[in-house]
Design an enzyme around this catalytic site. Structure first.
Site, PDB file in Angstrom:
ATOM      1  CE  LYS A   1     -19.360   5.841   2.956  1.00 53.41           C
ATOM      2  NZ  LYS A   1     -18.627   6.917   2.306  1.00 53.41           N
TER       3      LYS A   1
ATOM      4  CE  LYS B   1     -12.643  -0.980  -2.279  1.00 53.96           C
ATOM      5  NZ  LYS B   1     -11.876   0.277  -2.365  1.00 53.96           N
TER       6      LYS B   1
ATOM      7  CE  LYS C   1     -13.898   6.153  -6.133  1.00 54.87           C
ATOM      8  NZ  LYS C   1     -13.432   5.405  -4.956  1.00 54.87           N
TER       9      LYS C   1
ATOM     10  CB  THR D   1      -7.489   2.883   3.880  1.00 55.70           C
ATOM     11  OG1 THR D   1      -8.696   3.634   3.789  1.00 55.70           O
ATOM     12  CG2 THR D   1      -7.302   2.084   2.607  1.00 55.70           C
TER      13      THR D   1
ATOM     14  CG  ASN E   1      -4.413   8.295   4.571  1.00 56.82           C
ATOM     15  OD1 ASN E   1      -4.587   7.085   4.679  1.00 56.82           O
ATOM     16  ND2 ASN E   1      -4.945   9.149   5.413  1.00 56.82           N
TER      17      ASN E   1
ATOM     18  CB  SER F   1     -16.625   5.611   5.375  1.00 57.54           C
ATOM     19  OG  SER F   1     -15.410   6.210   5.047  1.00 57.54           O
TER      20      SER F   1
HETATM   21  P1  NAD Z   1      -2.477   9.999  -1.318  1.00 53.68           P
HETATM   22  O1  NAD Z   1      -2.767  11.034  -2.349  1.00 53.68           O
HETATM   23  O2  NAD Z   1      -2.454  10.383   0.119  1.00 53.68           O
HETATM   24  O3  NAD Z   1      -1.063   9.312  -1.631  1.00 53.68           O
HETATM   25  C1  NAD Z   1      -0.691   8.835  -2.887  1.00 53.68           C
HETATM   26  C2  NAD Z   1       0.804   8.637  -2.859  1.00 53.68           C
HETATM   27  O4  NAD Z   1       1.218   8.048  -4.082  1.00 53.68           O
HETATM   28  C3  NAD Z   1       1.596   9.937  -2.721  1.00 53.68           C
HETATM   29  O5  NAD Z   1       2.670   9.717  -1.826  1.00 53.68           O
HETATM   30  C4  NAD Z   1       2.160  10.171  -4.123  1.00 53.68           C
HETATM   31  O6  NAD Z   1       3.374  10.888  -4.119  1.00 53.68           O
HETATM   32  C5  NAD Z   1       2.375   8.726  -4.538  1.00 53.68           C
HETATM   33  N1  NAD Z   1       2.531   8.555  -5.970  1.00 53.68           N
HETATM   34  C6  NAD Z   1       1.897   9.199  -6.990  1.00 53.68           C
HETATM   35  N2  NAD Z   1       2.382   8.756  -8.165  1.00 53.68           N
HETATM   36  C7  NAD Z   1       3.299   7.820  -7.874  1.00 53.68           C
HETATM   37  C8  NAD Z   1       4.131   6.992  -8.651  1.00 53.68           C
HETATM   38  N3  NAD Z   1       4.104   7.039  -9.982  1.00 53.68           N
HETATM   39  N4  NAD Z   1       4.951   6.135  -8.020  1.00 53.68           N
HETATM   40  C9  NAD Z   1       4.996   6.070  -6.667  1.00 53.68           C
HETATM   41  N5  NAD Z   1       4.250   6.827  -5.883  1.00 53.68           N
HETATM   42  C10 NAD Z   1       3.402   7.685  -6.481  1.00 53.68           C
HETATM   43  O7  NAD Z   1      -3.512   8.821  -1.599  1.00 53.68           O
HETATM   44  P2  NAD Z   1      -3.971   7.682  -0.594  1.00 53.68           P
HETATM   45  O8  NAD Z   1      -5.193   8.127   0.102  1.00 53.68           O
HETATM   46  O9  NAD Z   1      -2.798   7.197   0.183  1.00 53.68           O
HETATM   47  O10 NAD Z   1      -4.461   6.561  -1.636  1.00 53.68           O
HETATM   48  C11 NAD Z   1      -3.531   5.699  -2.263  1.00 53.68           C
HETATM   49  C12 NAD Z   1      -4.288   4.638  -3.022  1.00 53.68           C
HETATM   50  O11 NAD Z   1      -5.138   3.938  -2.124  1.00 53.68           O
HETATM   51  C13 NAD Z   1      -5.198   5.155  -4.156  1.00 53.68           C
HETATM   52  O12 NAD Z   1      -5.196   4.193  -5.188  1.00 53.68           O
HETATM   53  C14 NAD Z   1      -6.565   5.181  -3.509  1.00 53.68           C
HETATM   54  O13 NAD Z   1      -7.605   5.059  -4.471  1.00 53.68           O
HETATM   55  C15 NAD Z   1      -6.469   3.950  -2.626  1.00 53.68           C
HETATM   56  N6  NAD Z   1      -7.420   3.993  -1.528  1.00 53.68           N
HETATM   57  C16 NAD Z   1      -7.340   4.959  -0.574  1.00 53.68           C
HETATM   58  C17 NAD Z   1      -8.267   4.988   0.461  1.00 53.68           C
HETATM   59  C18 NAD Z   1      -8.169   6.011   1.562  1.00 53.68           C
HETATM   60  O14 NAD Z   1      -8.909   5.877   2.532  1.00 53.68           O
HETATM   61  N7  NAD Z   1      -7.285   6.981   1.489  1.00 53.68           N
HETATM   62  C19 NAD Z   1      -9.273   4.015   0.515  1.00 53.68           C
HETATM   63  C20 NAD Z   1      -9.318   3.015  -0.460  1.00 53.68           C
HETATM   64  C21 NAD Z   1      -8.383   3.031  -1.484  1.00 53.68           C
END
Ligand code: NAD
Length: 435
Positions: free
Chosen positions: A82, A106, A118, A202, A233, A364
């Site tokens: 997954k 995880k 992935k 998350t 998010n 999920s």
């Molecule tokens: P997203 O794309 O919704 O948000 C990412 C945010 O980071 C945006 O606001 C963007 O502007 C900001 N960003 C990008 N570059 C940046 C920088 N240099 N400095 C500061 N901010 C910056 O992504 P997300 O879903 O919120 O995911 C964020 C992190 O969480 C990622 O590493 C992702 O792998 C991890 N993650 C997300 C989920 C999920 O369910 N969405 C689950 C597990 C892990």
């Protein structure tokens, strides 16, 4: 998704390297330290299978463009693999295999009946129109249709893929298989078989982990200050949940820059500003809000730092300047192993990604369960399940951290490794076959 086009090609972007070797070396050390059966390391040191393809897409202007894409099924001893699919210019084989390795742990930490997988495409989605993005998403499924599946490898959104991308992918998969199989892809819109409670799952998982540890960490919500890197998010929902409980959000950043207000920021107001101004900078808080750099945000004097943006944000270079005593790792891999050692040595408590952000995959899993049964849950049932999982697993990791004198990260890996090892050993080890 933005529609601006540039002439960038995958060859022009930097590729991270060596992450997988580091992960493998850490695994070897953990197996030795814990006296895990050698069969387990033998099996876990390499991915079970990785497929690399080139996606050929017709662009809106008639050109053909080639995009490199991968999908990895790292280990499926605990169940089908997954993991998300990422559209990003830095995606590489090394990154996909490392992320699928982390997903294996995880899923085990969260006690889900899944292994880790992935996928990714090396693409800057900002260079694509919406129709090009749809063609790319469908092409990904066409290329990997025989590799994925509800009992084999289940996909989900990741960086620069979202609900609509999952809907296109699910739709394409149904055309190929001849029947809707919504359980092959999670993170779908609710109207497409998605689950309630996935949007903030998350962030909620990390929030629940932190809240569970509050008294152990000496945190008082009405006094504690929080800085959040990344306001997408995860960052936004994390800020909102903590703010509602009295935590003072003193800094927020996104790709446009960062803002700091010692008197506190209201996440809702900052999000409204972000929507109308394409970034958080310029938003006003309760006091004198000033613009700072992303580097400064990481180094602020606050109680909890929440990296919720990208990988490798805290490195050997800036680790010594990090002042927050607690880090809630919501992004995947925001702290390099070198920085982790520096911070741990300095007494910083890091709630590691494989625990802190496991709420997303936990919900999920519920989407997969609901798709299989055809019976859909309400939001409170989803949230209750998430709370039970996060509380149980956070407590287990915290107990190992104390009992074995491990960092929280080491404890989380030990917790996951033990479960994976049980699943490997259940098939028999050398001792069994020698009898
Ligand atoms: P997203 O794309 O919704 O948000 C990412 C945010 O980071 C945006 O606001 C963007 O502007 C900001 N960003 C990008 N570059 C940046 C920088 N240099 N400095 C500061 N901010 C910056 O992504 P997300 O879903 O919120 O995911 C964020 C992190 O969480 C990622 O590493 C992702 O792998 C991890 N993650 C997300 C989920 C999920 O369910 N969405 C689950 C597990 C892990």
């Amino acid at each position: 998704m933005a529609t601006k086009k540039t002439e960038e090609t995958p060859e022009q972007v930097a590729q991270p390297a060596g992450m997988f070797e580091t992960a493998r070396e850490n695994l070897r050390i953990a197996c030795e330290k814990l006296n895990i059966h050698p069969d387990v390391y033998e099996e876990l040191q390499f991915p079970r299978e990785t497929l690399a393809v080139t996606l050929l897409i017709r662009m809106d202007d008639g050109r053909r463009r080639a995009f490199k894409a991968w999908r990895c099924r790292y280990n499926d001893r605990r169940g089908p693999t997954k993991g998300g699919v990422r559209f990003h210019p830095n995606v590489s084989l090394d990154e996909v295999e490392t992320l699928s390795f982390w997903m294996t742990f995880k899923c085990a930490v969260a006690n889900l009946p899944f292994g880790g997988g992935k996928g990714g495409v090396c693409v800057d989605t900002k260079t694509l129109s919406p129709t090009e993005l749809e063609r790319l998403s469908r092409a990904y499924i066409e290329a990997f249709a025989s590799f994925i599946g509800p009992d084999r490898d289940i996909m989900a959104p990741d960086m620069y893929t979202n609900g609509i991308v999952m809907a296109w992918m699910s739709d394409e998969y149904a055309s190929i298989t001849g029947a809707p199989l919504p359980m092959a892809i999670t993170g779908k819109p609710i109207a497409f078989g998605g689950t309630t409670g996935r949007t903030d799952a998350t962030a909620r998982g990390g929030y629940l982990a932190l809240r569970h540890l509050e008294s152990s960490l000496g945190l008082e919500p009405d006094k504690a200050t929080v800085a959040i890197q990344g306001f997408g998010n995860v960052g936004y929902h994390c800020a909102k949940l903590l703010h509602a409980d009295g935590y003072k959000i003193v800094a927020i950043s996104d790709s446009s820059g960062a803002i700091h207000d010692p008197d506190g920021l209201d996440p809702l107001a900052v999000m409204e500003h972000k929507h109308s101004n394409h970034g958080v900078t310029g938003a006003k808080g309760h006091g004198k809000t000033r613009k700072i750099s992303n580097e400064e945000l990481l180094e602020l004097d606050c109680d909890v730092l929440v990296p919720a943006a990208l990988e490798r944000q805290i490195t050997e270079e800036n680790a010594g300047r990090i002042r927050a005593p607690i880090i809630l790792e919501m992004a995947n891999g925001p702290i390099t192993p070198e920085a982790d050692a520096i911070l741990t040595e300095a007494g910083c408590v890091i709630i590691p990604d494989i625990l802190a952000n496991s709420g997303g995959v936990t919900v999920s899993h519920l989407e997969w369960v609901q798709n299989r049964s055809g019976f859909y849950w309400d939001g409170s049932r989803v949230r209750d399940h998430l709370k039970t999982t996060m509380t149980t697993e956070t407590q287990a990791v915290w107990a190992l951290h104390n009992e074995m004198d491990l960092s929280m990260r080491e404890a989380a890996y030990v917790h996951g490794l033990r479960r994976i090892a049980e699943a490997v050993e259940a098939r028999g080890t050398q001792a069994y076959f020698e009898q």
